[in-house]
Design a protein around this motif. Structure first.
Motif, PDB file in Angstrom:
ATOM      1  N   CYS A  22       1.045 -12.149  -9.985  1.00 32.87           N
ATOM      2  CA  CYS A  22       2.105 -11.133  -9.862  1.00 32.87           C
ATOM      3  C   CYS A  22       1.512  -9.776  -9.459  1.00 32.87           C
ATOM      4  CB  CYS A  22       2.926 -11.036 -11.136  1.00 32.87           C
ATOM      5  SG  CYS A  22       2.006 -10.531 -12.573  1.00 32.87           S
ATOM      6  N   MET A  23       0.286  -9.459  -9.880  1.00 32.14           N
ATOM      7  CA  MET A  23      -0.335  -8.200  -9.498  1.00 32.14           C
ATOM      8  C   MET A  23      -0.643  -8.195  -7.995  1.00 32.14           C
ATOM      9  SD  MET A  23      -0.987  -5.175 -10.357  1.00 32.14           S
ATOM     10  CE  MET A  23      -0.818  -5.192 -12.106  1.00 32.14           C
ATOM     11  N   CYS A  24      -1.070  -9.323  -7.473  1.00 27.75           N
ATOM     12  CA  CYS A  24      -1.304  -9.430  -6.027  1.00 27.75           C
ATOM     13  C   CYS A  24       0.003  -9.213  -5.268  1.00 27.75           C
ATOM     14  CB  CYS A  24      -1.905 -10.790  -5.681  1.00 27.75           C
ATOM     15  SG  CYS A  24      -3.596 -11.010  -6.261  1.00 27.75           S
ATOM     16  N   HIS A  25       1.066  -9.822  -5.760  1.00 27.80           N
ATOM     17  CA  HIS A  25       2.385  -9.657  -5.127  1.00 27.80           C
ATOM     18  C   HIS A  25       2.778  -8.176  -5.131  1.00 27.80           C
ATOM     19  CE1 HIS A  25       6.509 -10.393  -3.944  1.00 27.80           C
ATOM     20  NE2 HIS A  25       6.874  -9.639  -4.965  1.00 27.80           N
ATOM     21  N   THR A  26       2.556  -7.488  -6.229  1.00 31.25           N
ATOM     22  CA  THR A  26       2.904  -6.071  -6.350  1.00 31.25           C
ATOM     23  C   THR A  26       2.124  -5.227  -5.354  1.00 31.25           C
ATOM     24  OG1 THR A  26       3.430  -6.354  -8.689  1.00 31.25           O
ATOM     25  CG2 THR A  26       2.936  -4.108  -7.955  1.00 31.25           C
ATOM     26  N   LYS A  28       0.659  -6.217  -2.521  1.00 37.43           N
ATOM     27  CA  LYS A  28       1.105  -6.531  -1.160  1.00 37.43           C
ATOM     28  C   LYS A  28       2.420  -5.826  -0.861  1.00 37.43           C
ATOM     29  CE  LYS A  28       0.769 -10.981  -1.879  1.00 37.43           C
ATOM     30  NZ  LYS A  28       0.813 -12.454  -1.732  1.00 37.43           N
ATOM     31  N   ALA A  29       3.357  -5.878  -1.789  1.00 34.46           N
ATOM     32  CA  ALA A  29       4.659  -5.229  -1.600  1.00 34.46           C
ATOM     33  C   ALA A  29       4.505  -3.721  -1.423  1.00 34.46           C
ATOM     34  CB  ALA A  29       5.575  -5.534  -2.782  1.00 34.46           C
ATOM     35  N   MET A  30       3.591  -3.124  -2.180  1.00 34.71           N
ATOM     36  CA  MET A  30       3.360  -1.682  -2.067  1.00 34.71           C
ATOM     37  C   MET A  30       2.900  -1.328  -0.653  1.00 34.71           C
ATOM     38  SD  MET A  30       0.874   0.776  -4.344  1.00 34.71           S
ATOM     39  CE  MET A  30      -0.639   0.134  -3.640  1.00 34.71           C
ATOM     40  N   PHE A  31       1.985  -2.102  -0.104  1.00 29.20           N
ATOM     41  CA  PHE A  31       1.506  -1.816   1.250  1.00 29.20           C
ATOM     42  C   PHE A  31       2.600  -2.027   2.291  1.00 29.20           C
ATOM     43  CE2 PHE A  31      -2.683  -1.806  -0.635  1.00 29.20           C
ATOM     44  CZ  PHE A  31      -3.315  -0.817   0.105  1.00 29.20           C
ATOM     45  N   GLY A  35       4.657   0.806   4.948  1.00 30.64           N
ATOM     46  CA  GLY A  35       4.679   0.614   6.392  1.00 30.64           C
ATOM     47  C   GLY A  35       3.404   0.005   6.948  1.00 30.64           C
ATOM     48  N   ALA A  36       2.486  -0.367   6.068  1.00 29.24           N
ATOM     49  CA  ALA A  36       1.260  -1.016   6.516  1.00 29.24           C
ATOM     50  C   ALA A  36       1.551  -2.497   6.758  1.00 29.24           C
ATOM     51  CB  ALA A  36       0.159  -0.861   5.470  1.00 29.24           C
ATOM     52  N   ASN A  37       0.789  -3.096   7.611  1.00 29.66           N
ATOM     53  CA  ASN A  37       0.918  -4.521   7.873  1.00 29.66           C
ATOM     54  C   ASN A  37      -0.408  -5.179   7.494  1.00 29.66           C
ATOM     55  OD1 ASN A  37       1.926  -6.955   8.734  1.00 29.66           O
ATOM     56  ND2 ASN A  37       1.457  -6.582  10.886  1.00 29.66           N
ATOM     57  N   PRO A  38      -0.630  -5.405   6.198  1.00 28.39           N
ATOM     58  CA  PRO A  38      -1.933  -5.909   5.767  1.00 28.39           C
ATOM     59  C   PRO A  38      -2.189  -7.346   6.198  1.00 28.39           C
ATOM     60  CG  PRO A  38      -0.412  -5.939   3.934  1.00 28.39           C
ATOM     61  CD  PRO A  38       0.303  -5.265   5.087  1.00 28.39           C
ATOM     62  N   GLU A  39      -3.437  -7.624   6.451  1.00 30.87           N
ATOM     63  CA  GLU A  39      -3.893  -9.000   6.636  1.00 30.87           C
ATOM     64  C   GLU A  39      -4.160  -9.516   5.232  1.00 30.87           C
ATOM     65  OE1 GLU A  39      -5.084 -12.425   8.624  1.00 30.87           O
ATOM     66  OE2 GLU A  39      -4.379 -10.596   9.601  1.00 30.87           O
ATOM     67  N   LYS A  79      -5.770  -1.480  -9.974  1.00 28.85           N
ATOM     68  CA  LYS A  79      -5.698  -0.181 -10.661  1.00 28.85           C
ATOM     69  C   LYS A  79      -6.241   0.950  -9.779  1.00 28.85           C
ATOM     70  CE  LYS A  79     -10.011  -0.772 -13.263  1.00 28.85           C
ATOM     71  NZ  LYS A  79     -10.853   0.026 -12.442  1.00 28.85           N
ATOM     72  N   ASP A  80      -7.270   0.662  -8.990  1.00 25.82           N
ATOM     73  CA  ASP A  80      -7.842   1.678  -8.110  1.00 25.82           C
ATOM     74  C   ASP A  80      -6.864   2.060  -7.003  1.00 25.82           C
ATOM     75  OD1 ASP A  80     -10.424   1.437  -9.465  1.00 25.82           O
ATOM     76  OD2 ASP A  80     -10.610  -0.471  -8.397  1.00 25.82           O
ATOM     77  N   VAL A  81      -6.249   1.058  -6.399  1.00 27.02           N
ATOM     78  CA  VAL A  81      -5.320   1.305  -5.291  1.00 27.02           C
ATOM     79  C   VAL A  81      -4.048   1.984  -5.792  1.00 27.02           C
ATOM     80  CG1 VAL A  81      -3.981   0.174  -3.485  1.00 27.02           C
ATOM     81  CG2 VAL A  81      -6.307  -0.581  -3.966  1.00 27.02           C
ATOM     82  N   ILE A  82      -3.568   1.583  -6.962  1.00 28.92           N
ATOM     83  CA  ILE A  82      -2.388   2.236  -7.531  1.00 28.92           C
ATOM     84  C   ILE A  82      -2.706   3.700  -7.830  1.00 28.92           C
ATOM     85  CG2 ILE A  82      -0.869   2.310  -9.557  1.00 28.92           C
ATOM     86  CD1 ILE A  82      -0.983  -0.811  -9.490  1.00 28.92           C
ATOM     87  N   SER A  83      -3.891   3.978  -8.340  1.00 28.83           N
ATOM     88  CA  SER A  83      -4.301   5.374  -8.602  1.00 28.83           C
ATOM     89  C   SER A  83      -4.319   6.188  -7.314  1.00 28.83           C
ATOM     90  CB  SER A  83      -5.679   5.419  -9.249  1.00 28.83           C
ATOM     91  OG  SER A  83      -5.637   4.877 -10.541  1.00 28.83           O
ATOM     92  N   LEU A  84      -4.856   5.595  -6.236  1.00 24.66           N
ATOM     93  CA  LEU A  84      -4.864   6.288  -4.940  1.00 24.66           C
ATOM     94  C   LEU A  84      -3.439   6.583  -4.479  1.00 24.66           C
ATOM     95  CD1 LEU A  84      -7.603   4.285  -2.993  1.00 24.66           C
ATOM     96  CD2 LEU A  84      -7.748   6.667  -3.750  1.00 24.66           C
ATOM     97  N   HIS A  85      -2.548   5.635  -4.694  1.00 24.96           N
ATOM     98  CA  HIS A  85      -1.154   5.811  -4.289  1.00 24.96           C
ATOM     99  C   HIS A  85      -0.480   6.923  -5.101  1.00 24.96           C
ATOM    100  CE1 HIS A  85       2.745   4.979  -2.701  1.00 24.96           C
ATOM    101  NE2 HIS A  85       3.213   4.462  -3.823  1.00 24.96           N
TER     102      HIS A  85
END
Length: 97
Positions: A22-26, A28-31, A35-39, A79-85
């Motif tokens: 579920c954290m991976c899903h979260t 991915k959804a954030m990106f 407007g990002a199109n992550p690989e 947690k790192d990416v959420i902090s950056l956001h």
């Protein structure tokens, strides 16, 4: 380790994930919302997923997913990416070319 670096440099945003997390899903959804199109590399659906997961552990990822790379640079785990956001840095990193 080489495979992780190669995959991480193939797109502006690369996420190593597991489809059951579920954290991976979260993340991915954030990106996608930004407007990002992550690989996205779903390690539980990749025949070399276990090998990639071991390489991510070698980079210090614990847990191993979601591991996010921007511009080929390891940005961290959830947690790192959420902090950056939250601090507003993530949008700037995505806009920077």
């Amino acid at each position: 380790m080489e495979r992780v670096r190669d995959l991480a440099s193939m797109n502006k945003v690369v996420i190593f994930a597991k489809s059951s997390s579920c954290m991976c899903h979260t993340i991915k959804a954030m990106f996608y919302d930004l407007g990002a199109n992550p690989e996205v590399h779903e390690l539980d659906q990749d025949v070399k997923g276990r090998e990639i997961e071991l390489a991510l552990k070698g980079l210090g990822c614990n847990p191993t997913v979601p591991a996010v790379f921007i511009g080929g640079v390891f940005m961290g785990l959830a947690k790192d990416v959420i902090s950056l956001h939250v601090e507003g840095s993530l949008k700037k990193l995505l806009a920077h070319d």
